[in-house]
Motif scaffolding. Structure first.
Motif, PDB file in Angstrom:
ATOM      1  N   LYS A 200      11.398 -18.401   6.225  1.00  0.00           N
ATOM      2  CA  LYS A 200      12.530 -19.231   6.648  1.00  0.00           C
ATOM      3  C   LYS A 200      13.535 -18.339   7.379  1.00  0.00           C
ATOM      4  CE  LYS A 200      11.747 -22.606   2.993  1.00  0.00           C
ATOM      5  NZ  LYS A 200      12.276 -23.302   1.818  1.00  0.00           N
ATOM      6  N   ASN A 201      14.751 -18.202   6.857  1.00  0.00           N
ATOM      7  CA  ASN A 201      15.750 -17.378   7.542  1.00  0.00           C
ATOM      8  C   ASN A 201      15.948 -16.017   6.858  1.00  0.00           C
ATOM      9  OD1 ASN A 201      16.885 -18.443   5.251  1.00  0.00           O
ATOM     10  ND2 ASN A 201      18.915 -18.785   6.143  1.00  0.00           N
ATOM     11  N   LYS A 202      15.024 -15.639   5.993  1.00  0.00           N
ATOM     12  CA  LYS A 202      15.142 -14.367   5.277  1.00  0.00           C
ATOM     13  C   LYS A 202      14.072 -13.393   5.758  1.00  0.00           C
ATOM     14  CE  LYS A 202      16.985 -16.466   1.037  1.00  0.00           C
ATOM     15  NZ  LYS A 202      16.759 -16.639  -0.429  1.00  0.00           N
ATOM     16  N   ARG A 203      14.414 -12.105   5.732  1.00  0.00           N
ATOM     17  CA  ARG A 203      13.477 -11.064   6.120  1.00  0.00           C
ATOM     18  C   ARG A 203      13.581  -9.892   5.156  1.00  0.00           C
ATOM     19  NH1 ARG A 203      12.715  -9.784  12.473  1.00  0.00           N
ATOM     20  NH2 ARG A 203      11.820 -11.765  13.124  1.00  0.00           N
ATOM     21  N   GLY A 204      12.472  -9.179   4.997  1.00  0.00           N
ATOM     22  CA  GLY A 204      12.503  -8.009   4.126  1.00  0.00           C
ATOM     23  C   GLY A 204      11.101  -7.474   3.875  1.00  0.00           C
ATOM     24  N   TRP A 205      11.039  -6.354   3.160  1.00  0.00           N
ATOM     25  CA  TRP A 205       9.766  -5.706   2.847  1.00  0.00           C
ATOM     26  C   TRP A 205       9.167  -6.284   1.570  1.00  0.00           C
ATOM     27  CZ3 TRP A 205       7.700  -2.496   6.386  1.00  0.00           C
ATOM     28  CH2 TRP A 205       8.550  -1.934   7.341  1.00  0.00           C
ATOM     29  N   VAL A 206       7.865  -6.532   1.619  1.00  0.00           N
ATOM     30  CA  VAL A 206       7.128  -7.082   0.475  1.00  0.00           C
ATOM     31  C   VAL A 206       5.899  -6.193   0.245  1.00  0.00           C
ATOM     32  CG1 VAL A 206       5.905  -9.091  -0.462  1.00  0.00           C
ATOM     33  CG2 VAL A 206       7.887  -9.423   1.034  1.00  0.00           C
ATOM     34  N   PRO A 207       5.569  -5.873  -1.011  1.00  0.00           N
ATOM     35  CA  PRO A 207       4.351  -5.083  -1.252  1.00  0.00           C
ATOM     36  C   PRO A 207       3.114  -5.837  -0.762  1.00  0.00           C
ATOM     37  CG  PRO A 207       5.723  -5.172  -3.219  1.00  0.00           C
ATOM     38  CD  PRO A 207       6.294  -6.162  -2.265  1.00  0.00           C
ATOM     39  N   ALA A 208       2.261  -5.154  -0.016  1.00  0.00           N
ATOM     40  CA  ALA A 208       1.048  -5.787   0.508  1.00  0.00           C
ATOM     41  C   ALA A 208       0.133  -6.257  -0.604  1.00  0.00           C
ATOM     42  CB  ALA A 208       0.305  -4.796   1.417  1.00  0.00           C
ATOM     43  N   ALA A 209       0.227  -5.628  -1.771  1.00  0.00           N
ATOM     44  CA  ALA A 209      -0.627  -6.006  -2.900  1.00  0.00           C
ATOM     45  C   ALA A 209      -0.345  -7.423  -3.369  1.00  0.00           C
ATOM     46  CB  ALA A 209      -0.418  -5.028  -4.060  1.00  0.00           C
ATOM     47  N   TYR A 210       0.838  -7.964  -3.078  1.00  0.00           N
ATOM     48  CA  TYR A 210       1.222  -9.307  -3.521  1.00  0.00           C
ATOM     49  C   TYR A 210       0.850 -10.386  -2.507  1.00  0.00           C
ATOM     50  CZ  TYR A 210       3.868  -7.869  -7.636  1.00  0.00           C
ATOM     51  OH  TYR A 210       4.225  -7.389  -8.884  1.00  0.00           O
ATOM     52  N   LEU A 211       0.212 -10.005  -1.399  1.00  0.00           N
ATOM     53  CA  LEU A 211      -0.064 -10.971  -0.338  1.00  0.00           C
ATOM     54  C   LEU A 211      -1.556 -11.097  -0.082  1.00  0.00           C
ATOM     55  CD1 LEU A 211       2.699  -9.807   2.189  1.00  0.00           C
ATOM     56  CD2 LEU A 211       2.835 -11.707   0.560  1.00  0.00           C
ATOM     57  N   GLU A 212      -1.987 -12.309   0.270  1.00  0.00           N
ATOM     58  CA  GLU A 212      -3.370 -12.554   0.647  1.00  0.00           C
ATOM     59  C   GLU A 212      -3.388 -13.542   1.815  1.00  0.00           C
ATOM     60  OE1 GLU A 212      -5.593 -14.436  -2.438  1.00  0.00           O
ATOM     61  OE2 GLU A 212      -4.418 -16.272  -2.428  1.00  0.00           O
ATOM     62  N   PRO A 213      -4.416 -13.476   2.685  1.00  0.00           N
ATOM     63  CA  PRO A 213      -4.486 -14.409   3.805  1.00  0.00           C
ATOM     64  C   PRO A 213      -4.616 -15.851   3.316  1.00  0.00           C
ATOM     65  CG  PRO A 213      -6.042 -12.588   4.069  1.00  0.00           C
ATOM     66  CD  PRO A 213      -5.530 -12.523   2.671  1.00  0.00           C
ATOM     67  N   LEU A 214      -4.085 -16.780   4.097  1.00  0.00           N
ATOM     68  CA  LEU A 214      -4.214 -18.192   3.742  1.00  0.00           C
ATOM     69  C   LEU A 214      -5.667 -18.643   3.788  1.00  0.00           C
ATOM     70  CD1 LEU A 214      -1.170 -19.871   5.526  1.00  0.00           C
ATOM     71  CD2 LEU A 214      -1.449 -19.378   3.111  1.00  0.00           C
ATOM     72  N   ASP A 215      -6.418 -18.035   4.712  1.00  0.00           N
ATOM     73  CA  ASP A 215      -7.832 -18.369   4.840  1.00  0.00           C
ATOM     74  C   ASP A 215      -8.647 -17.187   4.354  1.00  0.00           C
ATOM     75  OD1 ASP A 215      -7.401 -20.887   6.455  1.00  0.00           O
ATOM     76  OD2 ASP A 215      -6.420 -19.382   7.701  1.00  0.00           O
ATOM     77  N   SER A 216      -9.690 -17.482   3.598  1.00  0.00           N
ATOM     78  CA  SER A 216     -10.542 -16.398   3.107  1.00  0.00           C
ATOM     79  C   SER A 216     -11.137 -15.667   4.303  1.00  0.00           C
ATOM     80  CB  SER A 216     -11.666 -16.971   2.244  1.00  0.00           C
ATOM     81  OG  SER A 216     -12.460 -15.938   1.717  1.00  0.00           O
ATOM     82  N   PRO A 217     -10.809 -14.384   4.490  1.00  0.00           N
ATOM     83  CA  PRO A 217     -11.261 -13.675   5.687  1.00  0.00           C
ATOM     84  C   PRO A 217     -12.771 -13.527   5.731  1.00  0.00           C
ATOM     85  CG  PRO A 217     -10.308 -12.146   4.106  1.00  0.00           C
ATOM     86  CD  PRO A 217     -10.075 -13.525   3.560  1.00  0.00           C
ATOM     87  N   ASP A 218     -13.346 -13.739   6.946  1.00  0.00           N
ATOM     88  CA  ASP A 218     -14.783 -13.567   7.093  1.00  0.00           C
ATOM     89  C   ASP A 218     -15.160 -12.094   7.115  1.00  0.00           C
ATOM     90  OD1 ASP A 218     -13.504 -13.142   9.429  1.00  0.00           O
ATOM     91  OD2 ASP A 218     -14.808 -14.361  10.678  1.00  0.00           O
ATOM     92  N   GLU A 219     -14.168 -11.227   7.376  1.00  0.00           N
ATOM     93  CA  GLU A 219     -14.384  -9.793   7.303  1.00  0.00           C
ATOM     94  C   GLU A 219     -13.224  -9.188   6.533  1.00  0.00           C
ATOM     95  OE1 GLU A 219     -15.781  -7.606  10.833  1.00  0.00           O
ATOM     96  OE2 GLU A 219     -15.566  -9.501  11.887  1.00  0.00           O
ATOM     97  N   SER A 220     -13.525  -8.151   5.760  1.00  0.00           N
ATOM     98  CA  SER A 220     -12.471  -7.485   5.010  1.00  0.00           C
ATOM     99  C   SER A 220     -11.490  -6.826   5.970  1.00  0.00           C
ATOM    100  CB  SER A 220     -13.070  -6.439   4.072  1.00  0.00           C
ATOM    101  OG  SER A 220     -12.040  -5.687   3.466  1.00  0.00           O
ATOM    102  N   GLU A 221     -10.197  -6.938   5.676  1.00  0.00           N
ATOM    103  CA  GLU A 221      -9.193  -6.291   6.516  1.00  0.00           C
ATOM    104  C   GLU A 221      -9.164  -4.790   6.291  1.00  0.00           C
ATOM    105  OE1 GLU A 221      -5.502  -8.915   7.433  1.00  0.00           O
ATOM    106  OE2 GLU A 221      -5.890  -9.118   5.291  1.00  0.00           O
ATOM    107  N   GLU A 222      -9.708  -4.339   5.171  1.00  0.00           N
ATOM    108  CA  GLU A 222      -9.695  -2.918   4.863  1.00  0.00           C
ATOM    109  C   GLU A 222     -10.885  -2.213   5.517  1.00  0.00           C
ATOM    110  OE1 GLU A 222      -9.653  -2.956   0.644  1.00  0.00           O
ATOM    111  OE2 GLU A 222      -7.474  -3.068   0.497  1.00  0.00           O
TER     112      GLU A 222
END
Length: 386
Positions: A200-222
């Motif tokens: 929304k109107n907020k911005r900031g740093w978030v640990p990547a460990a707490y986030l996942e793609p909305l769609d199950s990735p067909d290839e690993s991002e790592e």
């Protein structure tokens, strides 16, 4: 009125789209002779077909008659299926291709075929709407020369969306608090495990460990593990809190064998492997970063989030520490075996040189033999002296 021509083409990144089916398109910022800038989207298959037609139009410059006369840059053929990783890896090649293309003589760089390909199309302005409501995901190319202010573009830049798998409460003003199931847009991804997000109107740093793609990735991002290892130097010492973490002092050299998105990399020191914070590592030979260790505290590891709730039925299988150690030992043995073979080969060569037959020194001939070989004149002189 001056004839239109293209001053510059810059690759900004690519988009993952879902309508009419999942596919990828590259984003190009095209600067024209009147200084207007237009954003256009092209599939790689379209770019390759354009390239093939250009070669047919200029057979000499494409090297069809003589390879030594080729000036049109090369472009690899598309794969039968393009995934996220291949699309991402191709960006450097495309950026170099566009730069080389516009540096060709004007009969090629300003020909109608080139100009028409980079002109704005209706679907650049109004892309096909998604029937399922899913927004395209945009992956921006990291470049020091990327433009930060675009004065005239044909459409908005849409960032990649991620979902929070658990509640996270910020610890500093620069961080962003999220609740489980919140959807954020990722503005910047860093290797240290902190991603800059907006909600929304907020911005900031978030640990990547707490986030996942909305769609199950067909290839690993790592990235896949690299058991050969990449040399890094520790910029700060760390004593592990968990048993699978490695204790390393500041200034030591380690080998990174797996870079993980949560900012905790698997490293090898000697024969030991373990997790170590990426923000305390610097690639060997690189100059120290200006903001090293100044951004924030260590990010949490993915495995420490006990209340994580993924929306994907099939989670990505994480590699166990035992697997890292077993494969690492295999590589160390292989490397030691190669070293031993080289060492043994040098010893064998040395022995062969020592044992090689040396020319024998002939024995000194006797006085009688010398006299027998001498002429009568020489014999008479010897007898006179005696």
């Amino acid at each position: 009125m001056a004839e239109p021509y293209i001053r510059h083409v810059q690759l900004l990144g690519f988009e993952k789209r879902f309508s009419p089916s999942q596919h990828y398109v590259y984003m190009f910022m095209v600067k024209w002779q009147d200084l207007t800038e237009k954003l256009v989207y092209r599939k790689y298959t379209e770019i390759y077909e354009f390239h093939k037609a250009l070669k047919e139009m200029f057979p000499i410059e494409s090297g069809e008659i003589s390879k030594e006369h080729r000036t049109i840059p090369h472009l690899p053929a598309p794969k039968w299926f393009d995934g996220l990783r291949s699309t991402e890896n191709r960006q450097v090649t495309l950026a170099d291709y566009c730069s080389s293309l516009l540096n060709l003589p004007t009969k090629i760089s300003r020909c109608p075929h080139v100009l028409n390909f980079f002109k704005v199309r209706p679907d650049d302005v109004n892309p096909t709407a998604n029937t399922n409501g899913r927004k395209p995901e945009t992956f921006l190319l990291k470049s020091e020369n990327a433009k930060k202010n675009v004065s005239d573009i044909t459409g908005p830049i849409i960032l990649q969306s991620y979902r929070a798998i658990a509640d996270y409460e910020k610890n500093t003003k620069s961080e962003l608090s999220v609740k489980a199931s919140d959807v954020v847009e990722v503005v910047e991804k860093t290797e240290n495990g902190w991603w800059f997000c907006q909600m929304k109107n907020k911005r900031g740093w978030v640990p990547a460990a707490y986030l996942e793609p909305l769609d199950s990735p067909d290839e690993s991002e790592e990235q896949d593990p690299n058991y050969e290892g990449e040399l890094h130097v520790t910029t700060k010492g760390y004593s592990g809190d968990l048993e699978d973490e490695l204790n390393v002092e500041e200034g030591e050299t380690v080998e990174v064998i797996h870079k993980l998105l949560d900012g905790w990399w698997v490293v090898r020191r000697g024969s030991k492997t373990g997790y170590f914070p990426a923000m305390y590592l610097q690639k060997s030979g690189d100059a120290p970063s200006a903001d090293v260790n100044q951004k924030k505290s260590l990010p949490p590891r993915r495995r420490t989030i006990s209340n994580a709730n993924s929306i994907h039925t099939k989670k990505r299988t994480e590699i166990s520490q035992e697997t890292y150690r077993r494969n690492s030992k295999k590589y160390l043995k292989q490397r030691q075996s190669t070293f031993d073979n080289m060492k043994s080969m040098s010893i064998v060569e040395q022995n062969e040189m020592e044992n090689k037959a040396q020319p024998a020194i002939p024995p000194r001939p006797s006085k009688k033999l010398i006299l027998d070989k001498c002429s009568e004149h020489t014999k008479n002189k010897i007898q006179t002296v005696n």
